[in-house]
Motif scaffolding. Structure first.
Motif, PDB file in Angstrom:
ATOM      1  N   PRO A   7     -30.793  72.468 -18.204  1.00  0.00           N
ATOM      2  CA  PRO A   7     -31.456  73.201 -19.064  1.00  0.00           C
ATOM      3  C   PRO A   7     -31.115  73.569 -20.757  1.00  0.00           C
ATOM      4  CG  PRO A   7     -31.563  74.416 -16.977  1.00  0.00           C
ATOM      5  CD  PRO A   7     -30.601  73.274 -17.053  1.00  0.00           C
ATOM      6  N   SER A  14     -37.852  67.500 -26.786  1.00  0.00           N
ATOM      7  CA  SER A  14     -38.492  68.529 -27.681  1.00  0.00           C
ATOM      8  C   SER A  14     -38.061  70.111 -27.691  1.00  0.00           C
ATOM      9  CB  SER A  14     -39.901  68.249 -28.174  1.00  0.00           C
ATOM     10  OG  SER A  14     -40.606  68.406 -26.974  1.00  0.00           O
ATOM     11  N   GLY A  15     -37.959  70.493 -26.445  1.00  0.00           N
ATOM     12  CA  GLY A  15     -37.226  71.849 -26.265  1.00  0.00           C
ATOM     13  C   GLY A  15     -38.544  72.904 -26.579  1.00  0.00           C
ATOM     14  N   ASP A  17     -40.501  66.517 -23.248  1.00  0.00           N
ATOM     15  CA  ASP A  17     -39.456  67.083 -22.585  1.00  0.00           C
ATOM     16  C   ASP A  17     -39.371  67.470 -20.904  1.00  0.00           C
ATOM     17  OD1 ASP A  17     -37.120  69.522 -23.956  1.00  0.00           O
ATOM     18  OD2 ASP A  17     -37.561  69.737 -21.846  1.00  0.00           O
ATOM     19  N   PHE A  65     -29.758  67.077 -27.741  1.00  0.00           N
ATOM     20  CA  PHE A  65     -30.107  66.481 -26.394  1.00  0.00           C
ATOM     21  C   PHE A  65     -29.175  65.749 -25.909  1.00  0.00           C
ATOM     22  CE2 PHE A  65     -32.377  62.921 -24.200  1.00  0.00           C
ATOM     23  CZ  PHE A  65     -32.457  63.426 -22.931  1.00  0.00           C
TER      24      PHE A  65
END
Ligand code: SAM
Length: 227
Positions: free
Chosen positions: A13, A58-59, A80, A125
């Motif tokens: 995460p 893209s979080g 995401d 990422f």
């Protein structure tokens, strides 16, 4: 398109642990020179009116929203793997009054047809993926980018010195020693090239309190038109 993804056991995460996701934005803002990195990436991406853009992993949606604010006519999709972080992203985009489509999918299996996007951008990422997942995700990016399109990546890179290498240990502890290894060994550009991209360039190295971030760009060759 929004679907729930089953997160695999090796999923990393945003801040390494699920319970830290809600404080992701302030932590990153204070420690990774986030605004500068994302601003510079946007400059290097060379967006134009009406382009289709994918923000990979893209979080919380910070980069997607910045792109829309810079040039409103681009069509931005954020993807995401984590449904929880996408909820934060959707709230932020709504509050910023910009339209971004957020999809829940894994980078290694993107739910888009071939040659969909003019630009694929991604920040912080690739160091979440092990070596084979990085290659698979890069192949997917190559597939969904249009010929003539550009990939611009900002992620942890080769440390510019001993201090930068030392400062990177907390990130490795959070996000994994195996997943971060390719990054600090400076292997990302070669992996991007192996996925089929050309003109792979290291644009900048930016030192932060957690080590060195690198910006890379690469292009997918225009297909030649045969008579
Ligand atoms: C450090 S955060 C970066 C978020 C955002 N790009 C930014 O710059 O703030 C990494 C993101 O990658 C996502 N992620 C990790 N593994 C993934 C995968 N296999 N497929 C898609 N997203 C993934 C996480 O959910 C997290 O949102």
């Amino acid at each position: 398109m929004r679907r729930k993804a089953e997160l695999p056991d090796d999923y990393v995460p945003a801040l390494g642990f699920d319970w830290l996701t809600s404080i992701y934005d302030p932590v990153v803002l204070l420690t990774t020179r986030d605004a500068l990195v994302k601003r510079n990436l946007i400059e290097h991406a060379g967006f134009d009116e009406g382009m289709k853009v994918l923000d990979l992993a893209s979080g919380t949606g910070t980069l997607s929203i910045m792109i829309k604010r810079r040039i409103a006519s681009v069509d931005v999709t954020g993807v995401d793997g984590d449904p929880k972080i996408l909820e934060i992203a959707e709230t932020k985009a709504r509050e910023a009054n910009v339209r971004v489509d957020f999809d829940n999918a894994m980078a290694t299996n993107l739910p888009y047809p071939d040659s969909t996007f003019d630009r694929v951008v991604s920040t912080l990422f690739f160091h979440h993926l092990n070596n084979s997942a990085k290659s698979q995700a890069l192949s997917e990016v190559f597939r969904v980018i249009k010929p003539g399109g550009r990939l611009v990546v900002g992620d942890w890179g080769k440390p510019t010195g001993f201090l930068m290498r030392l400062l990177f240990y907390p990130i490795q502890w959070l996000d994994g020693f195996e997943t971060t290894r390719d990054n600090i060994e400076g292997k990302l550009p070669a992996m991007v090239q192996d996925a089929g991209f050309e003109n792979v360039q290291t644009l900048e190295s930016i030192n932060t309190v957690f080590g060195t971030l690198a910006l890379y760009s690469a292009e997918k060759r225009e297909t030649s038109i045969t008579a």
